[in-house]
Design a protein around this motif. Structure first.
Motif, PDB file in Angstrom:
ATOM      1  N   ARG A  85      31.846  41.005  36.255  1.00 19.82           N
ATOM      2  CA  ARG A  85      32.799  42.072  36.213  1.00 19.82           C
ATOM      3  C   ARG A  85      32.333  43.462  36.310  1.00 19.82           C
ATOM      4  N   ARG A  86      31.287  43.768  35.730  1.00 16.83           N
ATOM      5  CA  ARG A  86      30.503  44.885  35.922  1.00 16.83           C
ATOM      6  C   ARG A  86      30.097  45.321  37.260  1.00 16.83           C
ATOM      7  N   VAL A  87      29.834  44.239  37.891  1.00 18.86           N
ATOM      8  CA  VAL A  87      29.104  44.325  39.434  1.00 18.86           C
ATOM      9  C   VAL A  87      30.337  44.861  40.473  1.00 18.86           C
ATOM     10  N   VAL A  88      31.609  44.182  40.079  1.00 17.48           N
ATOM     11  CA  VAL A  88      32.646  44.724  40.994  1.00 17.48           C
ATOM     12  C   VAL A  88      33.100  46.059  40.592  1.00 17.48           C
ATOM     13  N   GLU A  89      32.910  46.177  39.258  1.00 13.52           N
ATOM     14  CA  GLU A  89      33.493  47.536  38.716  1.00 13.52           C
ATOM     15  C   GLU A  89      32.412  48.635  39.377  1.00 13.52           C
ATOM     16  N   GLU A  90      31.074  48.407  39.519  1.00 17.24           N
ATOM     17  CA  GLU A  90      30.139  49.358  40.026  1.00 17.24           C
ATOM     18  C   GLU A  90      30.360  49.716  41.458  1.00 17.24           C
ATOM     19  N   ALA A  91      31.167  48.442  42.077  1.00 18.64           N
ATOM     20  CA  ALA A  91      31.265  48.815  43.719  1.00 18.64           C
ATOM     21  C   ALA A  91      32.779  49.268  43.927  1.00 18.64           C
ATOM     22  N   ASN A  94      38.646  47.092  40.408  1.00 17.57           N
ATOM     23  CA  ASN A  94      38.937  46.922  39.159  1.00 17.57           C
ATOM     24  C   ASN A  94      38.299  45.700  38.645  1.00 17.57           C
ATOM     25  N   ARG A  95      37.806  45.236  37.378  1.00 18.35           N
ATOM     26  CA  ARG A  95      36.915  44.436  36.861  1.00 18.35           C
ATOM     27  C   ARG A  95      37.885  43.055  36.946  1.00 18.35           C
ATOM     28  N   TYR A  96      39.186  43.081  36.733  1.00 16.36           N
ATOM     29  CA  TYR A  96      40.062  41.983  36.809  1.00 16.36           C
ATOM     30  C   TYR A  96      40.504  41.373  38.190  1.00 16.36           C
ATOM     31  N   LEU A  97      39.905  42.152  39.243  1.00 17.84           N
ATOM     32  CA  LEU A  97      40.128  41.388  40.477  1.00 17.84           C
ATOM     33  C   LEU A  97      38.918  40.585  40.909  1.00 17.84           C
ATOM     34  N   PHE A  98      38.297  40.169  39.907  1.00 20.44           N
ATOM     35  CA  PHE A  98      37.128  39.007  39.979  1.00 20.44           C
ATOM     36  C   PHE A  98      37.569  37.840  39.268  1.00 20.44           C
ATOM     37  N   ASP A  99      37.142  36.718  39.870  1.00 25.50           N
ATOM     38  CA  ASP A  99      37.433  35.413  39.522  1.00 25.50           C
ATOM     39  C   ASP A  99      36.044  34.509  39.417  1.00 25.50           C
ATOM     40  N   GLN A 100      35.884  33.921  38.572  1.00 26.63           N
ATOM     41  CA  GLN A 100      34.722  32.880  38.514  1.00 26.63           C
ATOM     42  C   GLN A 100      34.943  31.475  38.565  1.00 26.63           C
ATOM     43  N   VAL A 101      34.383  30.488  39.341  1.00 24.95           N
ATOM     44  CA  VAL A 101      34.667  29.248  39.197  1.00 24.95           C
ATOM     45  C   VAL A 101      33.312  28.677  38.817  1.00 24.95           C
ATOM     46  N   ASN A 102      33.746  27.510  37.980  1.00 17.57           N
ATOM     47  CA  ASN A 102      32.273  27.088  37.178  1.00 17.57           C
ATOM     48  C   ASN A 102      31.885  25.617  37.999  1.00 17.57           C
ATOM     49  N   LEU A 103      30.978  25.920  38.763  1.00 18.99           N
ATOM     50  CA  LEU A 103      30.357  24.915  39.738  1.00 18.99           C
ATOM     51  C   LEU A 103      29.098  24.130  39.071  1.00 18.99           C
ATOM     52  N   ARG A 104      28.929  24.816  37.803  1.00 19.55           N
ATOM     53  CA  ARG A 104      27.529  24.073  37.203  1.00 19.55           C
ATOM     54  C   ARG A 104      28.144  22.927  36.215  1.00 19.55           C
ATOM     55  N   LEU A 136      45.495  38.193  42.085  1.00 17.13           N
ATOM     56  CA  LEU A 136      45.242  38.949  40.746  1.00 17.13           C
ATOM     57  C   LEU A 136      45.490  40.419  40.888  1.00 17.13           C
ATOM     58  N   GLN A 137      45.724  40.883  39.781  1.00 21.68           N
ATOM     59  CA  GLN A 137      46.307  42.534  39.692  1.00 21.68           C
ATOM     60  C   GLN A 137      45.361  43.294  38.856  1.00 21.68           C
ATOM     61  N   ASN A 138      45.354  44.395  39.195  1.00 22.54           N
ATOM     62  CA  ASN A 138      44.399  45.563  38.470  1.00 22.54           C
ATOM     63  C   ASN A 138      44.859  45.419  37.037  1.00 22.54           C
ATOM     64  N   LEU A 139      44.219  45.427  35.957  1.00 18.36           N
ATOM     65  CA  LEU A 139      44.663  45.835  34.904  1.00 18.36           C
ATOM     66  C   LEU A 139      43.824  47.012  34.103  1.00 18.36           C
ATOM     67  N   PRO A 140      44.521  47.897  33.244  1.00 19.73           N
ATOM     68  CA  PRO A 140      43.989  48.931  32.640  1.00 19.73           C
ATOM     69  C   PRO A 140      42.689  48.658  31.865  1.00 19.73           C
ATOM     70  N   ILE A 141      41.787  49.474  31.785  1.00 20.34           N
ATOM     71  CA  ILE A 141      40.658  49.497  30.915  1.00 20.34           C
ATOM     72  C   ILE A 141      40.886  50.459  29.578  1.00 20.34           C
ATOM     73  N   LYS A 142      41.112  49.764  28.456  1.00 18.48           N
ATOM     74  CA  LYS A 142      41.502  50.284  27.308  1.00 18.48           C
ATOM     75  C   LYS A 142      40.282  50.530  26.275  1.00 18.48           C
ATOM     76  N   LYS A 143      40.458  51.627  25.587  1.00 17.93           N
ATOM     77  CA  LYS A 143      39.783  51.979  24.604  1.00 17.93           C
ATOM     78  C   LYS A 143      40.103  52.397  23.274  1.00 17.93           C
TER      79      LYS A 143
END
Lengths: 582, 914
Positions: A85-91, A94-104, A136-143
């Protein structure tokens, strides 16, 4: 919540994980398949996606191919979802435009012997994830802000250390202790290993400094009666047990140091049948005196027997399966000390676990003083018989392979450390889970031993597991660091994958309120009829409310019906002509 | 108890205030990382110092963690990432503490940063360099079971993700070569069959791979580390092979790349002059070589006989230099150096050599039949008719003497005697040449000196000699020959060749420069600059008559100076060699079988005595390859610079030096970790002797999917899966005699975990754990132990292992032990034995303790002041400890202590003086 209107341009990255995945799954085939899926603009396989090289690859490809969704097919998201999530954000995504598949964990490890089927499953999972990704959709980053006060629950040695460290560091502390005195178990003990001092002597300066410190507000004979809010902004109601008066406080973080209780081994080794059979804790609490006297008649004790693992290491007995960790060393120390005052000291044990710094030395010292150690078989416990105030003990010595008998003046049972009787209450109050030993679960048993699954709530000392005083103090300072970390930053990010009530659809049935395990849903009474609202900082995103809602009024952000059904369709209708199942 | 304990705030004892609110964490294992993160998360700057190239510590090496069997690397890597990206953490790897001064709140720490030879800011960790590196070394991260390159990252998730070059220094071969030929480099390339690249490495230093491959005295071989083991590598013959190989396979045409304007003159076309011209041409300078004789080559052409150096080889290598754009003006004697400068040459290199033969200075030296070696050889080499007598005496023991003697044989002399005044030890000629000379029938008369030449009618008839013995060493370090009284004798001869050295021409052009009394030029030993700026001198005219390779080396040095002179750069800066020379003890020679160096095939004795065709025939491909394999690769990185070419970011810099960094911090956290007990101290278990006895960390790498076997649990001897494994616990722990009286705390659990993993890898494997006590004390431990016994069927034996012996019949290991529960002795066979070593204080901790003025415990761990209420505060204010630095700990305990140390440190940092 903003929509992501652009045509999906999905990047798929398939990880070898060294040999972990690639040894079973044909990762190249998976990547190749993915490259032909609708919406996929780029697909590749790479040795370690979590390595810097892998992370850089994602960023480069996002730029190069103008990707707006990323799927990484690698390991369980538990570990590396935050990484990616951090990687896509750095690029710039939005971090929620990432999805992970568990192949392991979900594929290669459990289907190691069927590589072809495993590859097929991997292909299915990746296809489903790609379908989901396009939705997937953008979601806001909240603090949220963090209040600069920490609640410390429990005034034992851990609670005192944590309070003092936080106060020394410049933040306020609310210290709540249910008994009238600070000091906990340590203060009661006349012989605290590894020291030659009494527990009271050891803890006295700590108590004094805590009392002196202006930043620490001490509430003795008090208990937390209500607890709500969320990380950074907790509301605490503290009830004075004497006056029954309740007062409300607001804190940013919590450290639970509720400690342990020495197990009262009723039903073990005739405990309770003679005043001369007592627990190690009770022995420690005897007033200090030159001579050890029998409790029954006040005559000097000549022969003492210690029995180890009383109420500990009993497989199958819930709450007593664990090793109580401190007793072997504490027994060794007490036995060695007593040996100077009595004629004979025996220690009956299963294993000797003098594991820590200096512990082995106590064990060695005890033996040098001719304390007799005798190992009894694992499932053949010694017999303690009380007849006319005479105690007889019979057991089998494993190493001598002989049945032995002894008539001690006193029997000391090294009984287990167990959670305090109100542990269940505490666990509900702070939404903490417990492990088989009855103590609280840390967030991660290896790398996050002090934080819990309730964000903002830390545990330290024997609240987490059986521990000695020194270890508890280390935990306490550590947990203090976690609390200060939050308070010093002043604000903290919260997860956006929470549930949301669509007001127009809410039928005011209250089903979700009872379904929620985290007290995250309340009713907005200003509306007529009242409608449910979610306190996002408290929501764990578990989805129970959404499943329970009879009106389909609750949306789970990041796991919408649309996103999930798309995956189902992608699984059932693998034809690439179908646009992501839509 | 009269003294009351102090809860003592960490800032109580500061007298001078807190001057810095930054922290230093020493050690990048899991405890150190946690401490750094918890300090950084509070908003303080923290430097995390790690001595290896990557953070991650031991935990990164572990396969799975107990009691949850999480993949260690998987749970650790997010932490690695977090550390490397944290804005408040400055990560300094491959560095160690050099010194510490000051006190709490105000520590001055000096860091020694080892050269990585890679610019961390440029390297992306792409690994392009790694794939081209030819050097394979045991990977420490895999406990030496697998291999890594000399340029490497220890593991894929290494943090920072930049490569490191593993360089021990300069290997002896290169350090002793006057021309600094990178022998380890070209030999390594040869091992990989990369002849072109190998030759290019030779040519970086010299223009004469073929010539020096034949005539070099090979200082390198004398110092070659392999020679300390059996016989040195035949380095000279290997670079000759490279030149031969290129001739046989065709060389790519040479293109001139002269792109600079400043013209340089070289006076003298011998090896020194050509070398200088060659290096200048490589840099792009237009060079003109002035040669007085008909052809260039100097002594190579006019002194060295053809049977050693065929002229086509020399011609071709000189032609290559000409092809590079160097102009050679033969038959041109330079009259004045000043004139050259006036003609527009920006710099001049004088390498006119020493062509005047030394005289014996005894009676009869003018007789007919007495010649001097250089004159003799020159005439022969020019193809002139030279007459020689039947009985020839050659005076001297250098290469010229041997050359003269062997030439005399070829011209038809019947009996040739070489007379040398010292013993064979001092004989300066190339040993193989001396052997060849003996083979050809030349007598060598040692410890003999001529005192008079006997003649009749002006023609030599004999020689009177005296026997010598060796006395005290003279200024050259060789033992001085002392005449033995009354030992005179005479020999009948009809020819005599005097080969006792040469001198510079006292009237030569070099005399324009400041010269010594022997007419040699006084030049700076490093820059070769003479008394006239812009004029440099080298080779024999500076050193006196020495060897070809020294002259070639001077040519190279002069070229460097000339380049600097022209560019206006300081001539000397950075040229004095401070590189560490790899010492003999630094080169591991264990397990290397004895093997003789390759023999050079030679022309048969009868045919070679009749003519001047080449005697040494050269290695063939197979011999060369085998000989190259003998190189020990002393310096690890061979500086072939393949990586430099492969790197697209120009991140690699082989000239990097170690550096020093100063920090000012308010608090220090020690997280220096542990090392494993050296289990070879228990020889009865056979570790190191029996390859199927391994230790637990080796086992971790063996079962790890990213390890050397990709996670296949196999025996190292035969690659087969072991059917039965024994785990021996408590080795190097709880043993007073070995200085480890304490329990190592982690071994029981990692031992059980490893036993369970053996079952996970192959459920049919029989697994036995030999223990003293099982100390499953932590959260979830007892439950895990129970699961290992009941669910996984691991066999636990409370037993003391006496010894492990090989059983050749069954190809297994026999373990003799006492079952201490039953009191019985047993002998059981296992295919693999895994020893669980105890934990000891890390190397280097004692040095840090000295810097901090801190006492360590008897066992060598950091001591804490108050184990109960201040368990992470050391005896030094402002210094805290976590992880295994103060005693063995498991991962969660280390992590908690890391957080605790961070807490205590930040209390100090928060009190910084505004």
């Amino acid at each position: 919540m903003s929509g992501t209107e652009d045509e999906p341009r999905i990047g798929v990255f398939v990880c070898h994980c060294g040999h972990n995945i690639a040894g079973t799954v044909d990762v190249e085939a998976v990547a190749h398949m993915a490259s032909n899926l609708p919406g996929v603009a780029f697909a590749a396989d790479e040795m370690f996606m979590c390595s810097d090289a892998g992370q850089t690859l994602i960023k480069e490809k996002i730029k190069e191919h103008n990707l707006n969704r990323v799927v990484v097919a690698s390991c369980s998201p538990r570990m590396h979802e935050p990484t990616f999530r951090r990687v896509v954000e750095e690029a710039g995504l939005n971090r929620y435009l990432f999805d992970q598949v568990n192949l392991r964990e979900h594929v290669s490890w459990c289907h190691m012997r069927e590589p072809e089927l495993a590859t097929e499953k991997a292909i299915d999972l990746v296809r489903m994830s790609v379908a989901r990704a396009s939705k997937l959709q953008n979601l806001p980053i909240k603090k949220v802000n963090v209040l600069p006060t920490t609640l410390v629950v429990g005034g034992g040695i851990a609670g005192l250390r944590a309070s003092l460290d936080i106060a020394d560091r410049g933040f306020d502390v609310l210290l709540v202790e249910k008994t009238p005195k600070l000091g906990g178990n340590v203060a009661k003990w006349t012989h605290l290993f590894p020291s030659d001092e009494t527990g009271a002597d050891i803890i006295k300066p700590l108590i004094r400094d805590v009392k002196k410190n202006k930043r620490i507000k001490i509430l003795t004979e008090s208990k937390v009666s209500e607890f709500d809010g969320y990380i950074g902004n907790f509301g605490v109601t503290v009830k004075n047990l004497k006056t029954e008066k309740e007062e409300r406080y607001e804190v940013g973080a919590v450290i639970v140091t509720t400690g342990f209780e020495p197990f009262k081994p009723v039903g073990y080794y005739s405990y309770g049948e003679s005043p001369d059979i007592l627990t190690l804790a009770e022995l420690q609490e005897l007033p200090r005196s030159e001579q050890l006297l029998k409790i029954s008649n006040g005559k000097p004790v000549k022969k003492v027997v210690f029995i180890g693992c009383v109420g500990s290491r009993q497989p199958g007995v819930k709450g007593h399966e664990h090793c109580s960790r401190h007793c072997c060393s504490a027994t060794a120390k007490a036995a060695a000390d007593l040996r100077d005052r009595v004629d004979e000291v025996l220690v009956l044990y299963q294993d000797i676990r003098t594991y820590g710094k200096g512990h082995e030395e106590f064990h060695r010292m005890a033996r040098q003083k001719h304390v007799i150690y005798s190992k009894f078989p694992q499932n053949e416990y010694p017999d303690v018989i009380v007849k006319k105030s005479k105690i007889t003990i019979k057991w089998r010595d494993v190493l001598a392979d002989e049945d032995l008998e002894f008539e001690p003046d006193m029997v000391v049972l090294a009984s287990a450390m167990i959670p305090p009787e109100d542990v269940e209450e505490t666990s509900h109050l702070f939404s903490l889970t417990r492990s088989g030993d009855g103590f609280f679960n840390p967030e991660h048993i290896k790398l996050a031993p002090l934080t819990t699954h309730t964000a903002g709530v830390m545990i330290a000392g024997a609240a987490q597991a059986a521990k000695n005083a020194s270890e508890s103090v280390i935990d306490a300072s550590g947990a203090a660091a976690k609390a200060v970390g939050l308070m010093a930053q002043g604000e903290v990010e919260i997860e956006s994958t929470v549930s949301h009530v669509i007001p127009e659809l809410c039928s005011s049935c209250h089903t979700c309120l009872t379904a929620c395990a985290y007290n995250a849903i309340s009713m907005d009474e200003t509306k007529d009829p009242p409608i449910a609202v979610v306190t996002e900082a408290k929501c764990h995103g578990c989805g129970t409310c959404a499943a329970a809602c009879p009106s389909s009024a609750i949306v789970m952000y990041h796991s919408t019906d649309d996103q999930i059904l798309t995956m189902v369709e992608a699984f059932l209708c693998p034809s690439p002509s179908i646009q992501g199942g839509g | 108890m009269t003294i009351e304990r102090q809860s003592k705030s960490v800032t109580d004892s500061t007298e001078h205030g807190i001057k810095s609110n930054e922290a230093l964490v020493v050690g990048g294992g899991v405890a150190g990382m946690q401490a750094a993160l918890d300090i950084a998360n509070q908003g303080f700057k923290v430097t995390l110092l790690e001595k290896s190239p990557s953070i991650g510590g031991r935990m990164a090496m572990i396969d799975k963690t107990f009691p949850t069997l999480d993949c260690s690397a998987c749970i650790l890597t997010p932490k690695l990432s977090e550390v490397s990206r944290h804005p408040n953490i400055d990560l300094i790897t491959y560095s160690e503490i050099k010194s510490v001064q000051g006190e709490t709140g105000d520590f001055r720490v000096r860091i020694h940063k080892k050269a990585r030879y890679v610019d961390e800011s440029k390297c992306s960790g792409c690994g392009d360099c790694v794939s081209v590196c030819p050097v394979e070394l045991p990977n420490e991260f895999d406990q030496g079971l697998g291999f890594r390159k000399a340029i490497y990252t220890p593991f894929p998730q290494a943090t920072p993700n930049v490569v490191t070059v593993d360089k021990k220094g300069e290997p002896s071969c290169r350090a002793t070569c006057p021309a600094e030929v990178n022998a380890q480099g070209f030999v390594t390339m040869m091992r990989h069959g990369k002849m072109k690249e190998a030759l290019e490495i030779v040519r970086r230093s010299i223009p004469f791979p073929g010539v020096l491959g034949r005539v070099c005295i090979s200082f390198c071989e004398a110092e070659c580390e392999r020679g300390m083991h059996d016989e040195s590598v035949s380095i000279r013959n290997l670079h000759r092979f490279l030149a031969d190989y290129e001739r046989a396979h065709g060389a790519a045409p040479v293109e001139a790349k002269i792109d600079k304007k400043e013209r340089v003159a070289v006076v003298g076309g011998g090896p020194g002059g050509i070398s200088c011209a060659y290096h200048l041409a490589r840099m792009g300078y237009p060079v003109t070589v002035f040669e007085a004789r008909e052809e260039a080559g100097g002594m190579l052409r006019y002194a060295i006989p053809e049977y050693r150096l065929p002229r086509d080889i020399l011609d071709e290598e000189i032609q290559r230099v000409v092809d590079m754009g160097v102009k050679i003006k033969t038959n041109t004697r330079v009259k004045s150096i000043h004139d050259l400068k006036e003609k527009g040459f920006r710099a001049v290199f004088v390498a006119t050599g020493t062509w005047q033969s030394n005289k014996l200075g005894i009676a009869g030296e003018e007789s007919e039949g007495v010649v001097h070696a250089i004159d003799f050889l020159e005439r022969v080499n020019k193809g002139k008719e030279v007459e020689i007598g039947e009985k020839v005496a050659v005076i001297g023991g250098g290469d010229a003497a041997i050359d003269s003697a062997r030439t005399a044989i070829r011209l038809g002399a019947k009996e040739v005697t070489l007379i040398y005044r010292r013993s064979h030890v001092e004989l300066p000629a190339i040993p193989s040449e001396v052997d060849d000379a003996k083979e050809e029938g030349i007598r060598i008369m040692l410890l003999t000196s001529p005192v008079e030449i006997l003649s009749s009618k002006g023609k030599i008839t004999g020689i009177r000699c005296m026997r010598m013995r060796l006395g005290e060493p003279d200024h050259s370090g060789r033992r001085r020959p002392v005449p033995i009284p009354n030992s005179e004798f005479t020999m009948a001869i009809d020819s005599m060749i005097i080969a006792i050295g040469q001198s510079a021409d006292p009237h030569g052009v070099q005399t324009e420069l400041d010269c010594s009394e022997w007419a040699t030029v006084k030049a700076d030993p490093i820059t070769l600059e003479t008394s006239i700026p812009g004029v440099f001198a080298g080779g024999d005219v500076v050193l006196g008559p020495l060897t070809v390779v020294k002259a070639v080396g001077h040519g190279k040095d002069a070229a460097l100076s000339i380049d600097r002179y022209i560019r206006g750069v300081d001539l000397k800066e950075g040229r004095i060699k401070e590189r560490h020379r790899v010492q003999s003890f630094e080169v591991d020679k264990t397990n290397i079988p004895f093997d003789n160096r390759a023999a050079m095939p030679k022309q048969a004795i009868n045919s070679r005595k009749r003519g001047f065709s080449e005697v040494e025939l050269g290695f063939n491909d197979a011999v060369a390859a085998a000989e190259a394999e003998r190189c020990l690769g002393c310096a690890n990185c061979c500086e072939c610079e393949q990586c430099v070419a492969a790197c697209t970011r120009e991140a690699i810099d082989h000239s990097m030096n170690d550096s020093v960094l100063d920090l000012h911090v308010g608090a220090i956290v020690l997280a220096t970790g542990y090392r494993l007990f050296d289990i070879t101290e228990y020889p009865q278990f056979g570790y190191g002797r029996l390859p199927n006895v391994i230790h637990a960390l080796e086992y971790e790498r063996l079962i790890n999917a990213a390890g050397p076997t990709h996670g296949h649990l196999v025996r190292l001897t035969d690659g087969k899966a072991p059917k039965s494994i024994g785990f021996i616990q408590c080795v190097g722990a709880r043993d007073v005699q070995k200085g480890v009286p304490y329990c190592s705390r982690v071994c029981c659990m990692y031992g059980i975990k490893n036993a369970v993993m053996a079952k996970e890898h192959n459920p049919d494997t029989e697994v036995t754990v030999y223990y003293a006590d099982i100390r499953a004390f932590g959260k979830g431990f007892e439950e895990f132990y129970e699961m290992a016994r009941t669910r996984f069927g691991v066999n636990f034996v409370r037993g003391r292992v006496a010894e492990v012996n090989p059983d050749k019949q069954t190809d297994s290991l026999s373990v003799r032990f006492e079952d201490t529960v039953k009191g019985e002795l047993h002998e059981v066979h296992h295919d693999l034995v895994v020893i669980s070593p105890g934990v000891q204080p890390p190397e280097g901790l004692a040095d840090i303790a000295v810097e901090l003025n801190m006492d360590l415990s008897e066992e060598g761990y950091v001591t804490v002041e108050d184990q109960v209420i201040r368990p992470v505060d050391t005896s030094i204010d402002g210094v805290f400890v976590c992880g295994c630095a103060d005693g063995p700990k498991d991962i969660p305990d280390s992590v908690s202590a890391g957080s605790a140390a961070a807490m205590r440190a930040t209390i100090i940092l928060s009190k910084v003086d505004e």
